[in-house]
Design a protein around this motif. Structure first.
Motif, PDB file in Angstrom:
ATOM      1  N   ASP A   8      34.154  43.809  40.865  1.00 50.91           N
ATOM      2  CA  ASP A   8      35.171  43.296  39.937  1.00 50.91           C
ATOM      3  C   ASP A   8      35.112  44.095  38.647  1.00 50.91           C
ATOM      4  O   ASP A   8      34.046  44.267  38.062  1.00 50.91           O
ATOM      5  CB  ASP A   8      34.898  41.825  39.610  1.00 50.91           C
ATOM      6  N   LEU A   9      36.257  44.572  38.215  1.00 53.19           N
ATOM      7  CA  LEU A   9      36.312  45.318  36.954  1.00 53.19           C
ATOM      8  C   LEU A   9      36.888  44.439  35.847  1.00 53.19           C
ATOM      9  O   LEU A   9      36.288  44.256  34.795  1.00 53.19           O
ATOM     10  CB  LEU A   9      37.181  46.575  37.112  1.00 53.19           C
ATOM     11  N   ILE A  10      38.093  43.917  36.130  1.00 54.16           N
ATOM     12  CA  ILE A  10      38.834  43.174  35.108  1.00 54.16           C
ATOM     13  C   ILE A  10      39.507  41.975  35.779  1.00 54.16           C
ATOM     14  O   ILE A  10      40.024  42.098  36.900  1.00 54.16           O
ATOM     15  CB  ILE A  10      39.907  44.096  34.472  1.00 54.16           C
ATOM     16  N   TRP A  11      39.465  40.835  35.098  1.00 44.94           N
ATOM     17  CA  TRP A  11      40.176  39.658  35.625  1.00 44.94           C
ATOM     18  C   TRP A  11      41.470  39.454  34.848  1.00 44.94           C
ATOM     19  O   TRP A  11      41.485  39.497  33.617  1.00 44.94           O
ATOM     20  CB  TRP A  11      39.308  38.413  35.505  1.00 44.94           C
ATOM     21  N   ILE A  12      42.519  39.250  35.598  1.00 44.34           N
ATOM     22  CA  ILE A  12      43.845  39.047  35.016  1.00 44.34           C
ATOM     23  C   ILE A  12      44.300  37.610  35.318  1.00 44.34           C
ATOM     24  O   ILE A  12      44.170  37.153  36.465  1.00 44.34           O
ATOM     25  CB  ILE A  12      44.876  40.020  35.648  1.00 44.34           C
ATOM     26  N   GLU A  13      44.815  36.965  34.324  1.00 46.68           N
ATOM     27  CA  GLU A  13      45.483  35.677  34.576  1.00 46.68           C
ATOM     28  C   GLU A  13      46.959  35.983  34.779  1.00 46.68           C
ATOM     29  O   GLU A  13      47.637  36.449  33.868  1.00 46.68           O
ATOM     30  CB  GLU A  13      45.310  34.721  33.398  1.00 46.68           C
ATOM     31  N   PRO A  14      47.450  35.775  35.983  1.00 40.80           N
ATOM     32  CA  PRO A  14      48.840  36.177  36.272  1.00 40.80           C
ATOM     33  C   PRO A  14      49.830  35.440  35.369  1.00 40.80           C
ATOM     34  O   PRO A  14      49.620  34.281  35.035  1.00 40.80           O
ATOM     35  CB  PRO A  14      49.039  35.767  37.728  1.00 40.80           C
ATOM     36  N   ALA A  15      50.873  36.192  35.043  1.00 37.41           N
ATOM     37  CA  ALA A  15      51.881  35.601  34.150  1.00 37.41           C
ATOM     38  C   ALA A  15      52.711  34.585  34.927  1.00 37.41           C
ATOM     39  O   ALA A  15      52.924  34.756  36.134  1.00 37.41           O
ATOM     40  CB  ALA A  15      52.780  36.695  33.609  1.00 37.41           C
ATOM     41  N   VAL A  40      43.106  36.849  38.983  1.00 36.32           N
ATOM     42  CA  VAL A  40      43.054  37.903  39.992  1.00 36.32           C
ATOM     43  C   VAL A  40      42.162  39.034  39.479  1.00 36.32           C
ATOM     44  O   VAL A  40      42.306  39.461  38.330  1.00 36.32           O
ATOM     45  CB  VAL A  40      44.468  38.449  40.286  1.00 36.32           C
ATOM     46  N   ALA A  41      41.256  39.488  40.332  1.00 37.55           N
ATOM     47  CA  ALA A  41      40.350  40.567  39.909  1.00 37.55           C
ATOM     48  C   ALA A  41      40.939  41.923  40.266  1.00 37.55           C
ATOM     49  O   ALA A  41      41.514  42.102  41.339  1.00 37.55           O
ATOM     50  CB  ALA A  41      38.998  40.404  40.579  1.00 37.55           C
TER      51      ALA A  41
END
Lengths: 453, 163
Positions: free
Chosen positions: B156-163, B86-87
């Motif tokens: 897009d700033l930061i991509w997160i891999e959801p927990a 998720v971005a």
């Protein structure tokens, strides 16, 4: 102090118009866009487009901080605000100056002084420019009758404390004043808690005339002729033309001189428009207000003078002077401008945003199109509904009318409903050809007839 | 994907030496191939379902794409990211800062675990600083912008891999 990189803080046709001149002058350009305008023609034409925020104007085009930040971060040394949006916000002018960015517009103080109606009228009086004759508060019927005798009937009585027609009435004679003065005062008292009244000359048949000027900020001002914008609906101009032809020549000279006098007195910098009410019956004009920005109808003046007003704005903003003399500005021929709005006149002029499936504007000598629309473009619902302007120049007024009617016939727009057919009806109307109309004409006569057809 | 995004991608593909391009954004898929017979094998293989894993094999074959056009959406698309990442996107134009001050440690680094409330960066607009929160719990997988860089709305700033 020159300009190298220009930030354009606007959208639509005026953004494109500014970009065209900037390119012609060899300036680099950065355009601010909202999310809805990323793929617009101006965004493609600018050297760079930066997205400020979402489609809502308050979160993009109207956010002074975002606009300034974008201009600074992209290394721009000047900012053009176009019209609408932030163009007449003193704060933008002031903050640009504080950040060392040339604001292509007036100094903050001038915008303030001219933007407020009462202070603008005070300025006009101080500069010796005529305003609507009227009084201060009047206390009694006798006072009102004495003032009206001096000003001339008909007059209108208004409540000092407010509008909306409360406490207001028109008087054609001293008897009218006597009959209604006290009840109007009571009505004003009930409505506003203030029963004071004042009196103004009533202009029965008015035309909206205006003078295009450019000032250098040091007191030098020249005019670029005048325009007549009397075809209006709810104070929105629909058709503009220039020069003014419904006025004796000597009076027209005085009109232009008055505009120069006022803006010179105010040491005005920028292109600007001085608007007047022309009292057709009495053959007198009165100052209304100054628009301290480039206006929608500026192409009319460009067509009749051959001047590039955007280039002149950039020149005076950069402190390089107007660059032309009054003698060099010659008004020639006649120009008409039609605003094309994506609105449905049959449905109370409701905006009709949507996809423009076909767009084939006319072309030829004397025809100018100022528009950012291409076939396939989407008119977003977030902004005003103007999709472009059609401008026609002819050797005289009737040639311009003929040319305009031909141009409208050749204009093919598919998709949204527009006001183009109404414009053709108005311009083809015998009253328009005879130059026999006032600011009330469209709403009172031409429009009802058109809607019935 | 907007028509303009697709146009940009087709253009990019046309100028590239790639044989195939398969992209999935927000459940929408785009499959481009120079082989007309490949049609069924590509898009047809995942009919109707927005299966996140489908993008991975195709993405592996695609080299890192040079971002050709400025629009963030089009430029960011070809990167090899699992579809469930998720971005965190810029809510407006501004200047990106990875730390609260030049001396402070960055809000987050690659691999950091964040909660929805975690502060991840700061956006400045004319000296007004807004702290940005992750909005989702997970792991920081990619930081797309450098400190002090101007970012645009939606970028897009930061991509997160959801927990």
């Amino acid at each position: 102090m020159g300009i190298n990189r220009l930030f354009v803080a606007n959208r639509g046709e005026i953004a494109l118009r500014i970009l065209r001149t900037a390119k012609k002058l060899g300036l680099e350009t950065v355009l601010a866009v909202s999310d809805a305008d990323r793929d617009s023609l101006p965004a493609q034409m600018a050297d760079r487009a930066v997205c400020l925020g979402p489609a809502q104007a308050t979160k993009s085009y109207l956010d002074i901080g975002l606009v300034l930040h974008a201009a600074k971060a992209t290394g721009c040394d000047a900012l053009h605000p176009g019209y609408g949006f932030l163009s007449e916000r003193p704060e933008l002018s002031r903050r640009c100056e504080a950040e060392g960015i040339i604001f292509v517009g007036p100094r903050a103080g001038s915008i303030k002084a001219l933007g407020d109606k009462l202070s603008a009228i005070a300025l006009a009086r101080a500069a010796g420019v005529p305003t609507v004759p009227g009084t201060d508060h009047i206390a009694t019927v006798a006072h009102a009758q004495a003032a009206a005798k001096e000003i001339g009937y008909p007059v209108v009585i208004k409540a000092s404390a407010g509008g909306g027609g409360k406490g207001m009435f028109r008087a054609n004679s001293p008897a009218d004043l006597a009959a209604r003065f006290d009840s109007a005062s009571r009505e004003a008292l009930a409505a506003f808690g203030d029963g004071r009244l004042y009196l103004e000359r009533f202009v029965e048949a008015a035309r909206h005339v205006e003078v295009q000027v450019v000032g250098d900020g040091e007191g030098a001002v020249i005019h670029f002729g005048d325009r007549d914008c009397s075809v209006q609906r709810r104070y929105q101009k629909l058709i503009e033309e220039g020069p003014v032809t419904a006025m004796p020549a000597a009076l027209q000279e005085r009109l232009r001189a008055a505009a120069v006098q006022l803006t010179s007195f105010a040491k005005y910098r920028n292109a600007g428009t001085v608007e007047f009410l022309y009292d057709v019956t009495r053959q007198e004009f009165y100052f209304i207000e100054v628009n301290s920005r480039i206006q929608v109808e500026h192409p009319v003046s460009e067509e009749i003078t051959g001047q590039d007003l955007i280039a002149l704005q950039l020149s005076v903003a950069a402190g390089q002077g107007i660059g032309v003399t009054q003698e060099q500005v010659r008004v020639s021929g006649h120009a008409l401008e039609v605003r094309i709005n994506a609105e449905d006149p049959m449905q109370g002029f409701q905006p009709r945003p949507g996809r423009v499936t076909g767009w084939a504007p006319p072309a030829g000598p004397g025809i100018r199109i100022d528009s950012h629309i291409r076939a396939g473009d989407l008119i977003p619902p977030f902004y005003d509904s103007m999709v472009g302007k059609l401008i026609v120049h002819g050797s005289d007024r009737s040639a311009a009318i003929e040319g305009m009617l031909r141009a409208i016939r050749d204009f093919r727009i598919e998709g949204p409903k527009t006001t183009l057919a109404l414009a053709a009806h108005v311009i083809g109307h015998p009253d328009f050809a005879d130059n026999r109309f006032t600011t009330r004409w469209l709403e009172d006569k031409a429009l009802p007839a058109y809607l019935k057809e | 994907m907007k028509p303009a995004d697709i146009e940009a991608l087709v253009d990019l593909f046309g100028k590239s030496g790639w044989d195939e391009l398969h992209i999935e954004i927000d459940g929408e898929e785009l499959f481009l191939s120079r082989d007309s017979r490949a049609r069924g094998a590509g898009a047809g293989a995942v009919p109707g379902t927005a299966a996140p894993m489908a993008a991975a094999p195709a993405a592996a074959a695609v080299a890192v794409a040079p971002p050709a056009a400025p629009p963030a959406a089009a430029a960011a698309a070809p990167a090899a990211r699992p579809a469930h990442w998720v971005a965190i996107k810029a809510a407006n134009l501004g200047t990106y800062y990875r730390a609260a001050s030049p001396e402070a440690p960055p809000y987050v680094t690659l691999g950091a675990r964040v909660s929805a409330e975690s502060e991840v960066c700061m956006i400045e607009v004319m000296k007004l600083f807004t702290t940005i929160r992750a909005g989702i719990a997970g792991t920081v997988r990619e930081i797309c912008v450098s400190d002090g860089q101007m970012v645009e709305f939606g970028q897009d700033l930061i991509w997160i891999e959801p927990a």
